[in-house]
Motif scaffolding. Structure first.
Motif, PDB file in Angstrom:
ATOM      1  N   ILE A 219       7.030  47.301  23.067  1.00 59.81           N
ATOM      2  CA  ILE A 219       6.018  47.564  24.057  1.00 59.81           C
ATOM      3  C   ILE A 219       6.684  48.196  25.286  1.00 59.81           C
ATOM      4  O   ILE A 219       7.404  47.518  25.973  1.00 59.81           O
ATOM      5  N   PRO A 220       6.436  49.644  25.565  1.00 60.64           N
ATOM      6  CA  PRO A 220       7.226  50.016  26.764  1.00 60.64           C
ATOM      7  C   PRO A 220       6.128  50.018  27.906  1.00 60.64           C
ATOM      8  O   PRO A 220       4.633  50.175  27.703  1.00 60.64           O
ATOM      9  N   PHE A 221       6.712  49.787  29.177  1.00 58.01           N
ATOM     10  CA  PHE A 221       5.908  49.770  30.575  1.00 58.01           C
ATOM     11  C   PHE A 221       6.616  50.580  31.367  1.00 58.01           C
ATOM     12  O   PHE A 221       8.088  50.907  31.264  1.00 58.01           O
ATOM     13  N   SER A 255      12.362  44.019  26.231  1.00 58.96           N
ATOM     14  CA  SER A 255      13.543  43.414  26.256  1.00 58.96           C
ATOM     15  C   SER A 255      14.573  44.084  27.271  1.00 58.96           C
ATOM     16  O   SER A 255      15.823  43.749  27.507  1.00 58.96           O
ATOM     17  N   GLY A 256      13.848  45.107  28.108  1.00 60.02           N
ATOM     18  CA  GLY A 256      14.980  45.599  29.074  1.00 60.02           C
ATOM     19  C   GLY A 256      15.564  46.960  28.789  1.00 60.02           C
ATOM     20  O   GLY A 256      16.433  47.449  29.657  1.00 60.02           O
ATOM     21  N   ARG A 257      15.181  47.201  27.567  1.00 60.07           N
ATOM     22  CA  ARG A 257      15.893  48.609  26.836  1.00 60.07           C
ATOM     23  C   ARG A 257      15.500  49.674  27.650  1.00 60.07           C
ATOM     24  O   ARG A 257      14.134  49.796  27.762  1.00 60.07           O
ATOM     25  N   THR A 282      11.750  47.925  37.970  1.00 64.45           N
ATOM     26  CA  THR A 282      10.867  48.297  36.662  1.00 64.45           C
ATOM     27  C   THR A 282      11.084  47.115  35.760  1.00 64.45           C
ATOM     28  O   THR A 282      10.076  46.464  35.268  1.00 64.45           O
ATOM     29  N   ARG A 283      11.993  46.415  35.802  1.00 61.28           N
ATOM     30  CA  ARG A 283      12.371  45.124  35.015  1.00 61.28           C
ATOM     31  C   ARG A 283      11.363  44.054  35.577  1.00 61.28           C
ATOM     32  O   ARG A 283      10.558  43.456  34.769  1.00 61.28           O
TER      33      ARG A 283
END
Length: 303
Positions: A219-221, A255-257, A282-283
């Motif tokens: 899941i990207p944000f 996961s912070g990737r 962003t994290r």
């Protein structure tokens, strides 16, 4: 006395508004010196954010996302297609971003918004490159039938950070998505089952696949930040974006990737430390958005 005081406040507010319109950058810089913004937000804080799932009853998956006044409506329709020869065991995703004139005074009626095509491509790139959807999960019969997910994102109000809100609405719509059941007609076609009859043809007794939820692998944000002198402003409004030209958008998964990084405007070079600070912000934002989405999913399950 009270009338005089009210009159004085009115004149004062008019002077402030005039200064804001005539000298927007000095106006904002006076706030930046105090590490706040005109809306009283700290520089690193995002606006209030909400997500509502199932906003479009006729869609297979939908969501309404708001970041401040920026509002996006995302809807997904699933259709059966013939997979490509190069990927016979995969389905597909098609993304279309819409910016009607009502969403912003900058959009002229009768003309397509230049940003719409750019945002369509950015959303497609993030959704595909992140691996959020396993396209093999959209396969029905390898080489013969697969799902195509048509994602339409409508900008209802553009007040800054429109990519962040568009991506949030898209991810939320996929989280809400229910893939329809499919069966085979008497003439051998694979079709979505919405009842006992499909286009006049009886379907076979047992669907080859039942209605199901889509499993999201990732899941990207995202978070857009403005860079101005030594300051970093998270989640800018449209007014802030129009005044300060250097902005970056960072996309991370849970996961912070790092999924992607956009820097469409401003000087070519930016300090590495500033970019690292944007990633750190962003994290934090990803954690906030994950919580907001999880609460929306929980509310939907309760209903």
């Amino acid at each position: 006395m009270g009338l005089q005081h009210t009159s004085g406040d009115l004149v004062g507010n008019m002077e402030v508004d005039a200064f804001r319109r005539l000298f927007p950058l000095p106006f904002f810089e006076r706030y930046l010196l105090e590490s706040i913004r005109p809306d009283a937000r700290p520089l690193s804080s995002a606006r209030d954010t909400t997500v509502a799932l199932g906003a479009v009853a006729s869609a297979d998956g939908s969501a309404l996302a708001k970041i401040g006044y920026t509002t996006m409506l995302a809807a997904i329709k699933m259709e059966v297609m013939t997979p490509s020869l190069g990927s016979p065991d995969e389905g597909g995703i098609a993304v279309d971003f819409h910016m009607p004139p009502v969403c912003s005074p900058l959009i002229k009626p009768g003309w397509p918004a230049e940003a719409a095509s750019v945002l369509s491509k950015q959303l497609t790139d993030v959704i595909i490159s992140s691996g959020m959807v396993n396209l093999k999960e959209l396969s029905l019969i390898p080489g013969k039938a697969a799902w195509m997910a048509y994602l339409d994102v409508y900008c209802l109000n553009a007040d800054g950070a429109i990519f962040d809100a568009a991506l949030l609405s898209a991810v939320s719509a996929f989280s809400h998505l229910h893939i329809p059941a499919v069966s085979v007609t008497e003439d051998g076609r694979v079709v979505a089952v919405s009842g006992e009859l499909v286009e006049g043809n009886l379907v076979k007794e047992t669907p080859i696949k039942s209605m199901r939820k889509l499993t999201l692998s990732c899941i990207p944000f995202s978070l857009t930040c403005l860079l101005h002198k030594k300051y970093i402003l998270a989640d800018p409004t449209a007014e802030e974006e129009s005044i300060m030209e250097t902005h970056v958008t960072v996309v991370l998964d849970l996961s912070g990737r790092l999924v992607s990084f956009y820097k469409p405007g401003g000087p070519v070079h930016a300090h590495t430390s500033a970019l690292q600070d944007c990633v750190a912000l962003t994290r934090q934002r990803v954690k906030e958005l994950q919580k907001i989405l999880n609460e929306a999913i929980a509310d939907m399950d309760l209903d």
